[in-house]
Design an enzyme around this catalytic site. Structure first.
Site, short mmCIF file in Angstrom:
data_model
loop_
_atom_site.label_atom_id
_atom_site.label_comp_id
_atom_site.label_asym_id
_atom_site.label_seq_id
_atom_site.Cartn_x
_atom_site.Cartn_y
_atom_site.Cartn_z
N HIS A 1 -7.31 -5.76 -0.97
CA HIS A 1 -6.14 -4.92 -0.71
C HIS A 1 -5.14 -5.60 0.23
CE1 HIS A 1 -3.85 -1.24 -0.68
NE2 HIS A 1 -3.96 -1.11 0.63
N SER B 1 0.83 -1.19 0.00
CA SER B 1 0.00 0.00 0.00
C SER B 1 0.88 1.26 0.00
CB SER B 1 -0.95 -0.05 1.20
OG SER B 1 -1.99 0.89 1.08
N ASP C 1 -9.31 -5.27 -5.26
CA ASP C 1 -8.87 -4.21 -4.34
C ASP C 1 -9.59 -2.90 -4.67
OD1 ASP C 1 -7.49 -2.29 -2.89
OD2 ASP C 1 -5.50 -2.98 -3.50
#
Length: 510
Positions: A469, A325, A437
């Site tokens: 995600h 991320s 995601d």
């Protein structure tokens, strides 16, 4: 039956906390109104029972007995042995002073770094606001509960004290330094089930040891997982996404970095993971008006590579970064600042190619479309992100209407465009992405990565149709926030792909 009001708050807080970094307002926390007229929340949570995590301060102490007869103000019940008595006593005293309004005394029992960061007024505002903002969900504060030493690492001894409101109990962690001074603190509001170690983990095939990343007041505890055998072994350094996360990148019911560490170590690859600075030093970081994304992510990741230079069983020519991320978005920045040229390559795991705010706007629009946030919340955050896109935005002199917290942090992350930054680099990359995601959308981000890096011959891509995600499986075209509340592991096929890529010894592009 689960309380529907609690579930609604849980999911809403989860939604916001996953969209925004955990940062805070400066020296004197207090509830502030944003442009929608809503009160900005100061309750920080690893659980979605809190509201906007991103705008929050790490939580403040309170406790309650599990058993009747112990009332507020009479102190928690300590579970101790002689070795732990000093830490328990000091933690309990700090919390008791807070509840009694003795903020000056609480400050006196704090470490020097914490004293430099906060004030009596800060503690008073913080504790008062915390109780006010937990009340709609949890009811009125009742009193103190049990206290116990939960963990000792290379930086802190962590004492957990229970706090209970009328309808909920939360563990509050006080971090004490080696002298027994309170050095930091943090509330945990998620107390649900958590995924167990994955079936593909083979604990008999690797060992783990505690390590220390950096030194001084922001040193971080970590764990190095090393395969059994002679070595030297390639190693992967795990770098978390946004928010205050531990070495496992624990997010609600998930522990993705624990899964990766144990899975890769079982396949002959060493792994280093560590508590993030905003987790281990939450209160101190929250008051730092000069906090930046490099302090939060880049600097500590590079310190981790320096530690590995000294490990005999580690091949220092095969040190790979894995950023998830926000951590993935910062991979090119890590490579740019790697003056010692320790990084042999990197894995970008669900990392945006664009700016943080561009990905954020898409998140909020999706969440609005599925009814997970109200229109006012989407409008508020979109307006805030629009300010960041103004070329004249300055962290030193932000607009009065900017309410996302530490402006210097936002200024520092404002122009990070990972794919564009990686364009001129030659370290090999493996870019992996879940196609479900909603936080970093593959249909948007992957084409940008591929376009910017089309001239490079050492970038590989892996797309996973079922993954969200956090790289756990689910059904449906796009994932939902509530998926993160269901215990699950990263599938072994993801671990396999990462391991095979590392073992292939990918080369720098010419």
């Amino acid at each position: 039956m689960e309380n529907p009001i609690r579930k609604k708050w849980l999911v809403f807080g989860l939604v916001i906390s996953l969209c925004i970094p955990t940062i805070a307002y400066g020296k004197e926390p207090a509830a502030r109104s944003n442009s929608t007229g809503q009160i900005i929340n100061l309750v920080k949570g690893t659980n979605a029972a809190s509201i906007p995590n991103a705008l929050n301060l790490p939580s403040s102490p309170a406790f309650v007995p599990k058993e009747k007869g112990v009332l507020a103000g009479k102190g928690p019940i300590a579970e101790a042995n002689n070795h732990q008595d000093l830490f328990l006593h000091n933690a309990v005293q700090f919390a008791s002073d807070m509840e009694a309004g003795n903020y000056g005394q609480a400050l006196k029992s704090s470490s020097r770094p914490l004293k430099k960061s906060i004030s009596e007024q800060w503690l008073e505002n913080y504790w008062t606001t915390l109780k006010q903002q937990l009340q709609p969900l949890a009811g009125s504060f009742i009193g103190f509960g049990t206290a116990a030493v939960k963990e000792s690492n290379r930086v802190h001894t962590n004492v957990e004290v229970e706090l209970q409101f009328e309808r909920a109990m939360y563990p509050f962690t006080l971090r004490l330094d080696r002298t027994g001074k309170v050095d930091d603190f943090q509330l945990t509001t998620y107390t649900g089930s958590v995924a167990s170690d994955p079936a593909y983990s083979n604990p008999h095939s690797f060992t783990e040891k505690d390590v220390l990343i950096g030194k001084g007041e922001f040193a971080l505890p970590g764990t190095l997982s090393i395969p059994k055998g002679k070595g030297p072994f390639p190693v992967v350094v795990l770098v978390q996404g946004s928010g205050a996360t531990d070495k496992d990148e624990a997010a609600y019911a998930l522990k993705p970095f624990r899964d990766l560490a144990h899975g890769l170590a079982s396949k002959g690859i060493a792994v280093l993971r560590y508590n993030k600075r905003t987790f281990e030093h939450a209160a101190k970081i929250s008051t730092d008006q000069n906090h930046t994304v490099d302090k939060e992510t880049t600097d500590d990741a590079l310190l981790a590579t320096r530690l590995l230079e000294k490990e005999k069983k580690i091949n220092d020519e095969q040190i790979y970064m894995l950023g998830h991320s926000q951590g993935g978005m910062m991979v090119p920045q890590m490579i740019n600042q790697d003056k010692r040229q320790n990084i042999a390559g990197a894995i970008v795991m669900g990392g945006p190619a664009r700016t943080f705010q561009d990905a954020g706007v898409d998140q909020f629009q999706y969440l609005l479309s599925i009814g997970q946030i109200p229109p006012e919340a989407a409008e508020f955050y979109t307006t805030q992100f629009d300010m960041l896109n103004d070329p004249d935005f300055s962290g030193e002199n932000p607009p009065d209407e900017f309410l996302l917290g530490q402006a210097m942090f936002w200024d520092s992350i404002n122009n990070i465009r990972a794919a564009e930054m990686a364009k001129e680099q030659n370290e090999p990359l493996l870019i992996i992405q879940g196609e479900r995601d909603y936080q970093v959308v593959s249909d948007i981000e992957i084409p940008i990565w591929k376009e910017e890096l089309s001239h490079r011959n050492n970038v590989e891509y892996r797309l996973y149709p079922k993954l969200n995600h956090f790289f756990t499986e689910g059904e449906g075209e796009m994932s939902m926030p509530a998926e993160y509340l269901a215990p699950a592991n990263i599938p072994e096929y993801v671990v396999h792909d990462i391991a095979e890529w590392v073992k292939s010894k990918p080369n720098k592009s010419e």
